[in-house]
Every structure is written in structure tokens, then in C-alpha cells.
Design a protein around this motif. Structure first.
Motif, PDB file in Angstrom:
ATOM      1  N   ASP A 372       0.842  -1.210   0.000  1.00 29.05           N
ATOM      2  CA  ASP A 372       0.000   0.000   0.000  1.00 29.05           C
ATOM      3  C   ASP A 372       0.869   1.248   0.000  1.00 29.05           C
ATOM      4  OD1 ASP A 372      -2.143   1.757   0.210  1.00 29.05           O
ATOM      5  OD2 ASP A 372      -2.317   1.521   2.380  1.00 29.05           O
ATOM      6  N   LEU A 373       1.930   1.258   0.759  1.00 32.25           N
ATOM      7  CA  LEU A 373       2.815   2.419   0.825  1.00 32.25           C
ATOM      8  C   LEU A 373       3.520   2.655  -0.511  1.00 32.25           C
ATOM      9  CD1 LEU A 373       4.347   1.781   4.358  1.00 32.25           C
ATOM     10  CD2 LEU A 373       2.702   3.571   3.736  1.00 32.25           C
ATOM     11  N   LEU A 374       3.924   1.575  -1.172  1.00 36.78           N
ATOM     12  CA  LEU A 374       4.590   1.719  -2.471  1.00 36.78           C
ATOM     13  C   LEU A 374       3.618   2.260  -3.519  1.00 36.78           C
ATOM     14  CD1 LEU A 374       6.788  -1.512  -2.529  1.00 36.78           C
ATOM     15  CD2 LEU A 374       7.519   0.845  -2.135  1.00 36.78           C
ATOM     16  N   ARG A 375       2.348   1.831  -3.478  1.00 37.77           N
ATOM     17  CA  ARG A 375       1.358   2.362  -4.423  1.00 37.77           C
ATOM     18  C   ARG A 375       1.127   3.859  -4.210  1.00 37.77           C
ATOM     19  NH1 ARG A 375      -1.260  -2.657  -3.433  1.00 37.77           N
ATOM     20  NH2 ARG A 375      -2.531  -1.677  -1.799  1.00 37.77           N
ATOM     21  N   ARG A 376       1.273   4.302  -2.985  1.00 33.56           N
ATOM     22  CA  ARG A 376       1.078   5.724  -2.677  1.00 33.56           C
ATOM     23  C   ARG A 376       2.323   6.553  -3.011  1.00 33.56           C
ATOM     24  NH1 ARG A 376      -3.067   6.609   1.320  1.00 33.56           N
ATOM     25  NH2 ARG A 376      -4.005   4.667   2.048  1.00 33.56           N
ATOM     26  N   HIS A 377       3.415   5.881  -3.371  1.00 25.59           N
ATOM     27  CA  HIS A 377       4.698   6.569  -3.613  1.00 25.59           C
ATOM     28  C   HIS A 377       5.115   7.371  -2.379  1.00 25.59           C
ATOM     29  CE1 HIS A 377       4.369   5.385  -7.803  1.00 25.59           C
ATOM     30  NE2 HIS A 377       3.155   5.941  -7.844  1.00 25.59           N
ATOM     31  N   ALA A 378       4.902   6.761  -1.212  1.00 25.83           N
ATOM     32  CA  ALA A 378       5.242   7.437   0.036  1.00 25.83           C
ATOM     33  C   ALA A 378       6.749   7.592   0.164  1.00 25.83           C
ATOM     34  CB  ALA A 378       4.696   6.654   1.209  1.00 25.83           C
ATOM     35  N   THR A 379       7.178   8.757   0.655  1.00 29.47           N
ATOM     36  CA  THR A 379       8.610   8.967   0.927  1.00 29.47           C
ATOM     37  C   THR A 379       8.905   8.938   2.425  1.00 29.47           C
ATOM     38  OG1 THR A 379       8.399  11.388   1.035  1.00 29.47           O
ATOM     39  CG2 THR A 379       8.789  10.386  -1.144  1.00 29.47           C
ATOM     40  N   ALA A 380       7.856   9.040   3.247  1.00 27.76           N
ATOM     41  CA  ALA A 380       8.057   9.007   4.702  1.00 27.76           C
ATOM     42  C   ALA A 380       6.832   8.392   5.363  1.00 27.76           C
ATOM     43  CB  ALA A 380       8.308  10.405   5.256  1.00 27.76           C
TER      44      ALA A 380
END
Length: 478
Positions: A372-380
């Protein structure tokens, strides 16, 4: 199963209040028999009775059936048909002898009609006691059963006194002649008999026990709460009774219903129960809640706003503009509090806040959030706790994502520092040890004084950011 009845409303109530019925139920429970206590219409005696029964771990329940003893007996027998040979309806005066009969090695053998109707040993002519159908009686042996601890009845038989006299010799020695008390104590010492300290303490409520309920004792955060509370309990001469509920509100309530009769007060660490349920429990025993605010009940809470604000300021300085919160369980009160602090600080700093779906507060819960975090392109990412943060960090690395070069990961609690040599985790320190210590101090002060001034407002403990190497500058966008 043994349903325990009094003969009439007045007589039954008197039996309960005098303790004969309860002592017999205790005796049955000690021998591993299930106990069904029928108080008929006398509900006001139930709490006192069950308090004693639960103290010895009796598998007991109450039956409010009808005022007619025959109807009550028939219904109880139908309910417990799997143990027909151990179902009796007898008078309170007959209970002691019946338990003695049930303990006899010969119990259950066939007896002759003469034996069944023979006069009871030691019973005076014209006694109101009734014979138990199909069971004969004989005097108890003065020696305890091999392999079983000696009982109050063994001491009574050896000393030539009634069991109630033995009880008074230990609990109220001033009501027994000194020579009789000396003889009873000598016999008890010879047989190796020991009184039950919990049962003796229950009438006064001073058991020397404090209850502590935690969500997951394997989580180092809760382990530190336990250590802090234990430090104060040891110092003040109390013993801590620890319950691990595995994050279940149902398990928490069940555990409290069993332990409340035994403890002088309770500390709830991150309770999963509803406010109304906690208030109900707090009416029965002094209660302190940790990691949660409940009006009118002493509450000890980490001030998440301070640590969350420091964490978001740290990320903003590193160039991050969008930060995701890896959420905790839906039932966790502190999760909602942290998310509100996250939103407020993000808005004040001009950051864009995101939130994942609720996660289990475990390493596995963190692993499940990685995609889920990778799909959001989260940096932090700021995780609900250190375990979730650790799971996220491991899952990202297993997918070839570098921490912190591509994604910065922060935890909450500062509970895993000694266990993370390969991923030194930036985290918000929540003083769990201090929560345990202060919660125990507040509880003991309230128990001794009878008042809880801390119930007027929550006690806030400060949080702070601890920077390690799991956070770094935001990656450049290509």
C-alpha cells in the motif's frame, strides 16, 4: 454437579450469611467438583458468595429458577444430565456431610437398603438432616488422602472439633478457647495443613494483589509498563497479577470478571473495552487507565502531540512534503489520538497527511502495509508503533526499496532500540516505564486514601523524538 440449596427463603438466606453454604461450596470446588449455587430469590447475597467461589477457581454459575425446591432440582438435573450420579438437592445443614461422602474412595458403589436407611454417624436422634439417596455415611478419617493436601476437615477430624471451629481458630482466634486453638494449630502443623491466604483476605478486601491488564505482553512497550508497575508494587509490598488479553476486548472483560474479586485495584494498559464497560468495572474496584482518557477515572496518557510535532518537523526539514501514517487497530483509543495529532501538525507545517487502513500492531501488520505504501509513492512513514515500523522496514528492503534513501520510516514507543542493530529506528519515545510506575502509584494512593483527585483530569507524560538512521532526506523526483 452439586446444586446447593437452602430449605426456605429465610433459612437459605441465614445459611448464606452464616457462611455454611459458602464453605461447603468452597470445599466442593477444592475437590474439582463443579458447583451450581442456587440462591433462589436471594440475589443480594450473590456477589459475596461468588467472590469466595471464584477465589478458589470454582466453575460456578447461579440459578434463579423458582421458589419451589422440587421444580428447581428437576430443572438443574435436566441441565446437567451428563453427571447424574453427582446431582443432589439437600438441606444446608446436610452439606458438610455430603461433601465428605463425595470424597470417600468408596463413593458410587452399590449399597444395601439397610445401609441407605441406616442412622447417620454422629447425628442426634430427631435431627432435621436428610439422608442423601443411595449413599451411606461413615466417619471421616483423621488422615488426609494420600497425594492431596490436607483440608480443614482433616484437621477437624484429627483435633476432635468441628470444621467451623478450625476456621475460627485461624481467622478469629479470640473466639476459640486458647487450649483448643493450640491443639488445632498443633494438629494442623503435624498434618501440613495451610490456610488459603486469599480466602482469608477476601472479607476485608485486603488481598495484597493488584491487577494489571495489557494487550500483548510480548510487545516490549507493554513489558516496560509491567516492569514499571512491578517496581512500585514490590516497593509497597504488593504482588502484581498480570493478564495478557491478546488485543481482545472480550478476553479482557472475561479476565477482569474472574480477577476483580481477588485484587484491591486494577491498572488497564491500553484497554480495548468500551467506556461504559470500563466504568462498570471501575465501580467494583479502584481502577486506573493507561494510554486512554476517561472522564471521572484516573488516566495516565503520553502527550502524543509533542512527539508527533517533533517528528513531522524533522521530516519537513529533510524535504518531505507528503507523510503517511500507518494506522493501528480500530479499537485502540490511542490510535485515534495519534492520528488527530498527526493531522493537526501536518496542517500547521504545510504537509500532506495520508493514512493506511487499520493494521494489527505487530511486525506482520507492518509487512502487510508495504505494498500500500509503495502504491502511494510514500517517501516518509510514521507507524502506529515500533513493531509496525519494523515490519514496514523489512518488507520494503525485501522488495529492493532502500531505507532511508528512498523511504524514511519512523516508529512510536521507543521500545525496540536494543533489538534493531541492522535498522536503528527513528522513533517517538513514549515513556511506558513511567506510565507503569505512575499508574501504580496513583492506584495505591487511591486505595489507601479512598479518594482519587487524579480522576478530575488526565495525567500527561511528555513524549520526544529520538533520531536514528531510519530517516533521511526526501528522494529527488525525476
Amino acid at each position: 454437579m452439586i446444586p446447593l440449596f437452602g430449605d426456605s427463603e429465610a433459612g437459605g438466606k441465614r445459611d448464606v450469611l452464616e457462611g455454611r453454604l459458602l464453605w461447603t461450596a468452597l470445599r466442593a470446588a477444592e475437590r474439582g467438583l463443579n458447583v451450581v449455587v442456587d440462591f433462589g430469590l436471594w440475589r443480594r447475597d450473590e456477589r459475596s458468595a461468588l467472590r469466595w467461589l471464584f477465589a478458589v477457581g470454582a466453575d460456578c454459575r447461579t440459578e434463579y429458577l423458582t421458589s419451589d425446591p422440587e421444580t428447581r432440582l428437576a430443572r438443574v438435573r435436566r441441565r446437567f444430565t451428563h453427571a447424574p450420579g453427582q446431582t443432589f438437592a439437600i438441606s444446608a445443614e446436610d452439606l458438610w456431610q455430603t461433601i465428605a461422602i463425595l470424597e470417600r474412595p468408596s463413593y458410587g458403589r452399590a449399597v444395601s437398603e439397610d445401609e441407605a436407611h441406616a442412622p447417620q454417624d454422629g447425628a442426634a436422634a430427631g435431627s432435621s438432616s436428610r439422608a442423601v439417596p443411595g449413599v451411606s455415611r461413615s466417619p471421616r478419617s483423621a488422615q488426609p488422602v494420600p497425594g492431596k493436601p490436607p483440608t480443614i476437615h482433616d484437621v477437624a477430624a484429627a483435633a476432635g472439633v468441628a470444621a467451623s471451629t478450625v476456621s475460627r481458630a485461624f481467622s478469629r482466634p479470640g473466639r476459640v478457647k486458647s487450649e483448643t486453638a493450640d491443639r488445632i494449630r498443633a494438629v494442623a502443623e503435624q498434618l501440613g495443613y495451610r490456610t488459603n491466604p486469599i480466602a482469608r483476605a477476601l472479607p476485608t478486601g485486603r488481598t495484597g494483589l493488584l491487577g494489571l491488564v495489557v494487550s500483548d505482553v510480548s510487545n516490549p512497550f507493554f513489558s516496560r509498563i509491567v516492569r514499571g508497575a512491578q517496581e512500585i508494587a514490590d516497593r509497597e509490598g504488593y504482588t502484581l497479577l498480570l493478564t495478557d488479553i491478546h488485543g481482545s476486548a472480550t478476553a479482557e472483560r472475561t479476565a477482569l470478571e474472574r480477577t476483580l474479586p481477588l485484587v484491591e485495584g486494577v491498572i488497564l494498559g491500553t484497554s480495548r473495552m468500551s467506556d461504559s464497560t470500563i466504568r462498570l468495572m471501575a465501580k467494583q474496584r479502584p481502577t486506573v487507565v493507561l494510554n486512554r482518557i476517561l472522564t471521572g477515572i484516573p488516566s495516565v496518557v503520553p502527550n502524543s502531540r509533542i512527539g508527533v510535532r517533533q517528528a513531522l518537523e524533522h521530516l519537513a526539514e529533510l524535504g518531505h512534503r507528503s507523510v503517511t501514517y500507518a494506522a493501528g487497530p480500530v479499537a485502540a483509543w490511542v490510535d485515534g489520538m495519534r492520528w488527530r495529532a498527526f493531522q493537526e501538525s501536518a496542517e500547521a507545517l504545510g504537509l500532506h497527511p495520508n493514512r493506511t487502513a487499520p493494521l494489527e500492531p505487530t511486525i506482520e501488520g507492518g509487512r502487510e502495509a508495504a505494498d500500500d505504501l509503495l502504491r502511494r509513492h510514500a517517501t516518509a512513514v510514521i507507524a502506529y508503533n515500533d513493531l509496525v515500523a519494523l515490519g514496514i522496514g523489512h518488507a520494503l528492503r525485501s522488495r529492493g526499496v532502500r531505507v532511508p534513501q528512498q523511504v524514511s520510516v519512523l516508529g512510536f514507543d521507543n521500545s525496540l532500540a536494543p533489538y534493531l542493530p541492522l535498522l536503528p529506528l527513528t522513533t517517538i519515545d513514549a515513556p511506558s516505564w513511567d506510565m507503569g510506575r505512575y499508574g501504580a502509584e496513583v492506584l495505591l494512593r487511591g486505595i489507601r486514601s479512598g479518594t482519587f483527585p487524579e480522576a478530575r483530569r488526565p495525567t500527561w507524560l511528555p513524549t520526544r523524538l529520538i533520531v536514528r538512521s531510519s530517516t533521511g532526506p526526501a528522494p529527488r523526483r525525476r
